[in-house]
Design an enzyme around this catalytic site. Structure first.
Site, PDB file in Angstrom:
ATOM      1  N   ASP A  44      37.576  69.577  66.394  1.00  0.00           N
ATOM      2  CA  ASP A  44      38.851  69.357  67.079  1.00  0.00           C
ATOM      3  C   ASP A  44      38.663  68.521  68.346  1.00  0.00           C
ATOM      4  O   ASP A  44      37.638  68.635  69.020  1.00  0.00           O
ATOM      5  CB  ASP A  44      39.467  70.726  67.428  1.00  0.00           C
ATOM      6  N   HIS A 100      39.503  59.592  65.599  1.00  0.00           N
ATOM      7  CA  HIS A 100      38.957  60.058  64.317  1.00  0.00           C
ATOM      8  C   HIS A 100      37.758  59.198  63.901  1.00  0.00           C
ATOM      9  O   HIS A 100      36.774  59.708  63.369  1.00  0.00           O
ATOM     10  CB  HIS A 100      40.036  60.048  63.233  1.00  0.00           C
ATOM     11  N   LEU A 150      20.058  69.192  53.085  1.00  0.00           N
ATOM     12  CA  LEU A 150      21.238  69.817  53.689  1.00  0.00           C
ATOM     13  C   LEU A 150      22.404  69.642  52.729  1.00  0.00           C
ATOM     14  O   LEU A 150      22.588  68.552  52.181  1.00  0.00           O
ATOM     15  CB  LEU A 150      21.586  69.139  55.024  1.00  0.00           C
TER      16      LEU A 150
HETATM   17  C1  FPP Z   1      41.228  67.396  64.732  1.00  0.00           C
HETATM   18  O1  FPP Z   1      41.364  66.707  65.958  1.00  0.00           O
HETATM   19  C2  FPP Z   1      40.556  66.525  63.783  1.00  0.00           C
HETATM   20  C3  FPP Z   1      41.050  66.150  62.581  1.00  0.00           C
HETATM   21  C4  FPP Z   1      42.379  66.546  62.076  1.00  0.00           C
HETATM   22  C5  FPP Z   1      40.309  65.243  61.706  1.00  0.00           C
HETATM   23  C6  FPP Z   1      38.829  65.441  61.752  1.00  0.00           C
HETATM   24  C7  FPP Z   1      38.215  64.259  61.140  1.00  0.00           C
HETATM   25  C8  FPP Z   1      37.048  63.715  61.539  1.00  0.00           C
HETATM   26  C9  FPP Z   1      36.134  64.245  62.555  1.00  0.00           C
HETATM   27  C10 FPP Z   1      36.595  62.487  60.903  1.00  0.00           C
HETATM   28  C11 FPP Z   1      36.000  62.731  59.580  1.00  0.00           C
HETATM   29  C12 FPP Z   1      37.075  62.667  58.625  1.00  0.00           C
HETATM   30  C13 FPP Z   1      37.239  61.779  57.681  1.00  0.00           C
HETATM   31  C14 FPP Z   1      38.612  61.587  57.211  1.00  0.00           C
HETATM   32  C15 FPP Z   1      36.133  60.980  57.100  1.00  0.00           C
HETATM   33  P1  FPP Z   1      42.822  66.446  66.492  1.00  0.00           P
HETATM   34  O2  FPP Z   1      43.289  65.160  65.934  1.00  0.00           O
HETATM   35  O3  FPP Z   1      43.698  67.615  66.185  1.00  0.00           O
HETATM   36  O4  FPP Z   1      42.570  66.313  68.024  1.00  0.00           O
HETATM   37  P2  FPP Z   1      43.533  66.787  69.202  1.00  0.00           P
HETATM   38  O5  FPP Z   1      43.565  68.283  69.164  1.00  0.00           O
HETATM   39  O6  FPP Z   1      42.848  66.251  70.418  1.00  0.00           O
HETATM   40  O7  FPP Z   1      44.868  66.150  68.956  1.00  0.00           O
END
Ligand code: FPP
Length: 241
Positions: A15, A32, A126
């Site tokens: 997150d 992302h 892994l």
């Molecule tokens: C949550 O952060 C994160 C996600 C919904 C996506 C997680 C994805 C990745 C780490 C990249 C890998 C994924 C792919 C598709 C290859 P948030 O967007 O909710 O962050 P915030 O809480 O700061 O808004």
């Protein structure tokens, strides 16, 4: 001094990508993208530390309700990451496995996931489970529906075997980055006895040192699985194998 064994299975809610980007006046999808870099670093760190299973939450069943451009950005990122990361993961000895409802994904993404799994099937350093269009409630529901369809009795054991993560033991350590302290529908069944570590770091900033801090915190916990401290220590002679 001997080092304690690393957690066998680590699960992570990655997150904070959106906030990382917004603080830099960048579009959320840039966060992302940076999140993929952070994931690559984390995978390598887990391999180096002897962690055997890493399960990450990349796209939840609820993420479809985000703005359209963010959803399409995440889908595009998955397609890009498959092309770029799979050869690296294959060379690093990582086996990829995707967990979630594939029926709602485009043919392009669904076949990319299947190809990535096939390309890394021979690896065993892994196992990286990427939860994509996954939700803990979806998983429990699909497992129960499959048992009902086959007229099988629903027990803890049969339901456990029908879940999408039945191929791995439950996570020992459950990490959430980004400062929030909630599960957000991740691994509802499997995290019953996981140790939780919440990190204030945003996911793109979650580096090796932050991973080591989480593993250190895990090592300080006493895992009792419903028993007493004395039983765990074997002090009262009641501990069973
Ligand atoms: C949550 O952060 C994160 C996600 C919904 C996506 C997680 C994805 C990745 C780490 C990249 C890998 C994924 C792919 C598709 C290859 P948030 O967007 O909710 O962050 P915030 O809480 O700061 O808004």
């Amino acid at each position: 001094m001997t080092c304690p064994a690393p957690p066998h299975h680590i699960a992570i809610v990655m997150d904070g990508n959106g906030r990382w980007a917004t603080r830099r006046f960048l579009p959320r999808v840039a966060g992302h993208r940076q999140g993929v870099e952070s994931l690559r670093r984390c995978v390598r760190a887990c391999v180096a530390r002897g962690v055997r299973v890493l399960t990450v939450f990349a796209f939840s069943s609820e993420n479809w309700s985000r703005p359209k451009d963010e959803v399409s950005g995440l889908m595009e990122l998955m397609a890009l990451a498959l092309g770029r990361e799979v050869p690296r993961l294959r060379d690093d000895g990582v086996r990829l496995y995707f967990v979630g409802d594939r029926a709602a994904l485009s043919d392009r993404i669904a076949s990319g996931l299947a190809q990535a799994e096939a390309a890394t099937a021979g690896n065993d350093k892994l196992l990286l489970n990427v939860c994509f269009n996954y939700g803990g409630r979806w998983d429990i529901t699909q497992a129960a529906a499959r048992l009902a369809q086959k007229n099988e009795p629903i027990t803890e054991a049969s339901l456990g075997r029908a879940l999408a993560l039945a191929h791995v033991p439950d996570p020992d350590l459950f990490i959430r980055t980004g400062g929030e302290q909630r599960i957000s529908n991740f691994l509802l069944w499997q995290s019953a006895y996981s140790e939780f570590v919440f990190s204030d770091r945003l996911w793109p900033e979650f580096d090796e040192a932050a991973l080591d801090d989480a593993i250190d915190a895990f090592h300080k916990r006493e895992r009792r699985f419903g028993q007493t401290s004395a039983q765990v220590a074997g002090a009262d002679g009641l501990t069973t194998a």
